[in-house]
Design a protein around this motif. Structure first.
Motif, short mmCIF file in Angstrom:
data_model
loop_
_atom_site.label_atom_id
_atom_site.label_comp_id
_atom_site.label_asym_id
_atom_site.label_seq_id
_atom_site.Cartn_x
_atom_site.Cartn_y
_atom_site.Cartn_z
N SER A 20 0.83 -1.23 0.03
CA SER A 20 0.21 0.11 -0.26
C SER A 20 0.53 1.59 -0.26
CB SER A 20 -1.10 0.54 0.98
OG SER A 20 0.01 0.26 2.62
N ARG A 21 0.23 2.18 -0.04
CA ARG A 21 1.08 3.65 -0.12
C ARG A 21 1.59 4.01 1.37
NH1 ARG A 21 -1.32 8.33 -3.14
NH2 ARG A 21 -1.54 7.72 -5.47
N GLU A 22 0.86 3.69 1.70
CA GLU A 22 1.37 4.04 3.66
C GLU A 22 2.34 2.75 4.00
OE1 GLU A 22 -1.61 2.90 2.76
OE2 GLU A 22 -3.14 5.23 2.68
N GLN A 23 1.98 1.66 3.71
CA GLN A 23 3.59 0.46 3.92
C GLN A 23 4.55 1.33 3.36
OE1 GLN A 23 3.73 -3.50 2.37
NE2 GLN A 23 4.51 -3.90 4.13
N ALA A 24 4.58 1.82 2.03
CA ALA A 24 5.62 2.00 1.38
C ALA A 24 6.45 3.79 1.74
CB ALA A 24 5.29 2.71 -0.34
N ALA A 25 5.36 4.25 1.92
CA ALA A 25 6.36 5.28 2.37
C ALA A 25 6.66 5.37 4.18
CB ALA A 25 4.93 6.85 3.08
N ARG A 26 5.75 4.43 4.85
CA ARG A 26 6.24 3.85 6.29
C ARG A 26 8.27 3.43 6.08
NH1 ARG A 26 2.09 1.23 8.06
NH2 ARG A 26 2.87 -0.92 7.84
N LEU A 27 8.11 1.87 5.11
CA LEU A 27 9.00 1.34 4.55
C LEU A 27 10.40 2.47 4.82
CD1 LEU A 27 7.29 -2.24 3.66
CD2 LEU A 27 8.59 -1.78 5.60
N VAL A 28 10.10 3.21 3.39
CA VAL A 28 11.62 3.91 3.00
C VAL A 28 12.08 4.66 4.31
CG1 VAL A 28 11.66 6.35 1.13
CG2 VAL A 28 10.41 3.81 0.20
N GLU A 29 10.71 5.07 4.74
CA GLU A 29 11.45 6.01 5.68
C GLU A 29 12.13 5.02 6.70
OE1 GLU A 29 7.58 9.34 6.45
OE2 GLU A 29 7.68 7.71 7.64
N LEU A 30 11.73 4.02 7.30
CA LEU A 30 12.73 3.18 7.80
C LEU A 30 13.84 3.22 7.43
CD1 LEU A 30 12.19 1.78 10.77
CD2 LEU A 30 11.06 0.01 9.35
N TYR A 31 13.80 2.12 6.50
CA TYR A 31 15.15 1.52 5.44
C TYR A 31 15.88 2.31 4.30
CZ TYR A 31 12.98 -2.70 7.85
OH TYR A 31 12.60 -3.48 8.66
N VAL A 32 15.72 3.50 4.64
CA VAL A 32 16.50 4.03 3.45
C VAL A 32 17.02 5.15 3.76
CG1 VAL A 32 16.76 6.26 1.44
CG2 VAL A 32 15.50 3.81 1.72
N GLY A 33 18.52 5.31 4.24
CA GLY A 33 19.91 6.20 4.56
C GLY A 33 20.60 6.79 3.18
N TYR A 34 21.47 6.18 3.24
CA TYR A 34 21.83 6.89 1.56
C TYR A 34 22.63 5.82 0.56
CZ TYR A 34 25.90 4.03 3.72
OH TYR A 34 27.15 3.11 4.19
N MET A 35 21.84 4.53 1.46
CA MET A 35 21.49 3.23 0.78
C MET A 35 20.46 2.87 1.51
SD MET A 35 24.77 1.39 1.94
CE MET A 35 23.93 -0.58 1.92
#
Length: 69
Positions: A20-35
Motif C-alpha cells: 500500500s501507499r502507507e506501507q511504502a512511505a513507512r518502509l522507505v522512511e525506516l530503511y533508506v539512509g544513503y542506501m
C-alpha cells in the motif's frame, strides 16, 4: 586540522514495491539512509522490495566551526 559540524540536506526518489501507499512511505522512511538498509528477513517479513534509490539533492546548508585551528 579543524573540526566542523555540517548540516546536510539530501532528497531521494525511491522506487519500492509494497502492499500500500502507507506501507511504502513507512518502509522507505525506516530503511533508506544513503542506501537500502533492509535485509532479506525484513523484505520477506514486510513483503517489499526497494528497486531504486536516486539522490536528487545533496546540499550542505550550514557549516559550524567546532574547533578551528
Amino acid at each position: 586540522m579543524s573540526t566542523f559540524d555540517v548540516s546536510l540536506a539530501r532528497s531521494f526518489i525511491v522506487t519500492i514495491e509494497a502492499e500500500s501507499r502507507e506501507q511504502a512511505a513507512r518502509l522507505v522512511e525506516l530503511y533508506v539512509g544513503y542506501m537500502d538498509e533492509s535485509n532479506t528477513a525484513d523484505r520477506k517479513q514486510f513483503q517489499f522490495q526497494i528497486q531504486e534509490i536516486e539522490m536528487t539533492q545533496n546540499d550542505s546548508i550550514e557549516v559550524r566551526s567546532i574547533d578551528e585551528q
